[in-house]
Design a protein around this motif. Structure first.
Motif, short mmCIF file in Angstrom:
data_model
loop_
_atom_site.label_atom_id
_atom_site.label_comp_id
_atom_site.label_asym_id
_atom_site.label_seq_id
_atom_site.Cartn_x
_atom_site.Cartn_y
_atom_site.Cartn_z
N PRO A 86 -0.12 12.61 -9.18
CA PRO A 86 -1.25 11.74 -8.90
C PRO A 86 -0.73 10.23 -8.55
O PRO A 86 0.51 9.84 -8.80
N LEU A 87 -1.62 9.40 -7.67
CA LEU A 87 -1.37 8.00 -7.48
C LEU A 87 -2.12 6.96 -8.15
O LEU A 87 -3.25 7.22 -8.42
N ILE A 88 -1.27 6.08 -9.05
CA ILE A 88 -1.87 5.16 -9.97
C ILE A 88 -2.03 3.72 -8.98
O ILE A 88 -0.72 3.46 -8.44
N VAL A 89 -3.08 3.15 -8.95
CA VAL A 89 -3.12 1.97 -7.98
C VAL A 89 -3.52 0.84 -8.94
O VAL A 89 -4.62 0.97 -9.57
N ASP A 90 -2.98 -0.27 -9.05
CA ASP A 90 -3.46 -1.43 -9.89
C ASP A 90 -3.85 -2.29 -8.82
O ASP A 90 -3.59 -2.77 -7.87
N ASN A 91 -5.49 -2.38 -9.25
CA ASN A 91 -6.24 -3.10 -8.04
C ASN A 91 -6.82 -4.35 -8.76
O ASN A 91 -8.18 -4.61 -8.36
N THR A 92 -5.99 -4.74 -9.53
CA THR A 92 -6.33 -6.42 -10.05
C THR A 92 -6.79 -7.25 -8.86
O THR A 92 -7.81 -7.92 -9.11
N PHE A 93 -5.95 -7.49 -7.80
CA PHE A 93 -6.43 -8.51 -6.94
C PHE A 93 -7.42 -8.45 -6.09
O PHE A 93 -8.46 -9.32 -6.17
N PRO A 94 -7.77 -7.24 -5.48
CA PRO A 94 -8.93 -7.05 -4.62
C PRO A 94 -10.31 -7.09 -5.59
O PRO A 94 -11.46 -7.37 -5.13
N THR A 95 -10.14 -6.28 -6.93
CA THR A 95 -11.34 -6.04 -7.80
C THR A 95 -11.91 -4.84 -7.06
O THR A 95 -12.01 -4.94 -5.71
N PRO A 96 -12.94 -4.00 -7.29
CA PRO A 96 -13.60 -3.04 -6.97
C PRO A 96 -14.70 -3.67 -5.98
O PRO A 96 -15.17 -2.68 -5.14
N VAL A 97 -15.07 -4.94 -6.07
CA VAL A 97 -15.92 -5.36 -5.02
C VAL A 97 -15.33 -5.58 -3.63
O VAL A 97 -15.88 -5.20 -2.92
N ASN A 98 -14.13 -5.39 -3.44
CA ASN A 98 -13.46 -5.35 -2.27
C ASN A 98 -12.66 -4.40 -1.94
O ASN A 98 -12.43 -4.10 -0.78
N CYS A 99 -12.29 -3.37 -2.82
CA CYS A 99 -11.62 -2.21 -2.64
C CYS A 99 -11.80 -1.15 -3.77
O CYS A 99 -11.49 -1.64 -4.83
N ARG A 100 -12.11 0.25 -3.40
CA ARG A 100 -12.15 1.03 -4.35
C ARG A 100 -11.16 1.93 -4.12
O ARG A 100 -11.40 2.82 -3.28
N PRO A 101 -9.97 1.86 -4.84
CA PRO A 101 -8.89 2.86 -4.32
C PRO A 101 -9.13 4.42 -4.42
O PRO A 101 -8.56 5.13 -3.55
N ILE A 102 -10.08 4.71 -5.28
CA ILE A 102 -10.36 6.09 -5.36
C ILE A 102 -11.01 6.64 -4.05
O ILE A 102 -10.69 7.80 -3.75
N GLU A 103 -11.60 5.91 -3.46
CA GLU A 103 -12.34 6.31 -2.08
C GLU A 103 -11.10 6.81 -1.20
O GLU A 103 -11.45 7.27 -0.10
N TRP A 104 -10.21 6.07 -1.25
CA TRP A 104 -8.84 6.31 -0.45
C TRP A 104 -7.97 7.35 -0.82
O TRP A 104 -6.82 7.49 -0.24
#
Ligand SMILES: *Cc1c(COP(=O)(O)O)cnc(C)c1O
Length: 430
Positions: free
Chosen positions: A181-199
């Motif tokens: 699996p890919l683990i993504v730390d999404n702290t800076f954009p937050t899910p408001v600006n990017c939702r890594p699961i969609e990618w």
């Protein structure tokens, strides 16, 4: 309408995770209790066997935390979530839940210093090796980083402080080609600006200390599972999820809790039980207050960051500016793809005149405060060479990618004109 997955991100920020019944509190209750009462021993025993769900001790789980974790899971589009005491704990749990002594991690080299230390030093002492790759490495270099015992790939959507944007689809494909699996730390954009699961990301982590709280009041972290990674299809790599857990009467997490629940249930019932890195319910309440306005605050942080980056890039006393949404930035194309509505309010820049000029500038700022922090309502700045990296010589700093004249500026929510005027007058004094 469900507030969880179908609603817009704005409605989810405000309402997801907690739906009061008739006559129940409108605001999430702070369950400030270490323990929970049961009528009979067997009723409580069923909880210990993971046969029934419920609360028994706040070292493992607490209702306030679970409301907030459910909101963050809804924001990321995941199936399950948990809060941790810090972002560090979130990244540690997300790796250690699937990677034990003898395992190996592939990580982007452009990550938060704390996460780098965790992987390069502390996990290494626990027998977990990490190979670091540059976020813009070639496909061959990425391929060469994998080993037979690789268990996961880890990166940050926008790296703190390098401000490199991760090509999430490329890293997800490489991870999946190797059955991890890919683990993504999404702290800076937050899910408001990017939702890594969609990618294509499988697990998402957060330091909720940053924009999610957004007011600099509570340290915390979160982990969200996409529910998409098929542990059973790679059962030989993940015995912890796919073979009996003797500490819970031989249950097999991937079988009993399925794709959507296995990862978080295991992290809660084993890692929280044994490490106890839970977020206090009072802090979870503060975090939820921050989340209620996250979708309103993020665009303003980004607008201030963008205006500041443009101002700095045109200033004669500034050598260079890093901001992924600035045309010409090496990560501009990736930012347009993954962060079409903006990234974050953090800008880094190098002041002409070296270390001394950077120190003069810091001393002259009036609104921007000198802090070891980023991503809250008040603008703050840091000169790594004289603070977090002060043991290093100029040569060592350059090798580490931190120029002696680099300043990291986290644009808050103040008036744009005021922030620019403050930096402008400070530059005049350099
Ligand atoms: C701050 C930060 C962390 C660590 O979080 P804490 O809440 O300080 O433990 C991890 N990742 C990123 C990207 C961060 O910015």
């Amino acid at each position: 309408m469900s507030h969880n997955q179908e609603a817009s991100i704005d409605t989810r920020c405000v309402q997801a995770g907690y739906t009061p019944g008739n006559g129940e509190p409108r605001q999430i209750p702070i369950v400030q209790s270490t323990t929970f009462k049961y009528a009979t021993g067997p009723a409580m025993g069923a909880l210990f066997d993971l046969e029934a769900s419920g609360y028994f001790y706040t070292r493992l789980q607490n209702p306030t935390n679970d409301y907030v974790a459910a909101k963050i899971a809804a924001l990321e589009g995941g199936t399950a979530g948990m809060l941790t005491s810090s972002g560090q704990a979130a990244n540690f749990f997300s790796v250690f839940n699937i990677c034990e002594c003898g395992g190996h991690v592939v990580a982007s080299s452009a990550i938060y210093g704390g996460t780098f230390n965790l992987l390069a030093h502390t996990l290494a002492k626990m027998g977990i090796q990490t190979t670091f790759v540059a976020p813009d490495c070639s496909d061959e270099e990425l391929e060469a980083a994998f080993r037979e015992n690789t268990k996961c790939v880890l990166g940050e959507t926008i790296a703190n402080p390098a401000l490199a944007v991760l090509d999430i689809e490329r890293f997800a494909k490489a991870a999946h080609d190797h059955g991890v699996p890919l683990i993504v730390d999404n702290t800076f954009p937050t899910p408001v600006n990017c939702r890594p699961i969609e990618w294509g990301a499988d697990i998402v982590t957060h330091s909720t200390t940053k924009y999610m709280d957004g007011h600099g009041c509570a340290v915390g972290g979160a982990i969200v599972d996409s529910g998409k990674f098929d542990w059973m299809a790679h059962a030989d790599k993940y015995p912890g999820l796919t073979t009996p857990d003797e500490s819970y009467h031989g249950i097999v997490y991937a079988q009993k809790f399925g794709l959507e629940g296995a990862f978080i249930t295991k992290a809660t019932s084993q890692l929280m039980r044994d490490f106890g890195s839970i977020q206090g319910p009072q802090n979870a309440f503060y975090l939820n207050m921050g989340l209620e306005s996250l979708h309103v605050r993020m665009p303003r942080h980004c607008a201030n960051g963008q205006a500041m980056a443009e101002f700095l890039s045109n200033h004669p006393k500034v050598e260079s500016v890093s901001y992924p949404h600035l045309p010409g930035d090496p990560y501009y194309e990736l930012a347009q793809k993954y962060l079409p509505n903006g990234g974050c309010g953090v800008v880094s820049f190098n002041v002409a005149g070296g270390r001394a000029a950077a120190e003069r500038l810091m001393a002259a700022l009036k609104i921007a405060a000198i802090e070891t922090h980023v991503a809250d309502a008040r603008t703050c700045c840091l000169h790594p060479a004289s603070t977090t990296h002060r043991q290093m010589s100029d040569e060592e700093l350059i090798a580490a990618g931190v120029a002696p004249n680099m300043i990291r500026l986290s644009c808050g929510l103040e008036g744009t004109e005021d922030l620019i005027a403050d930096v402008s007058q400070a530059l005049d004094q350099v």
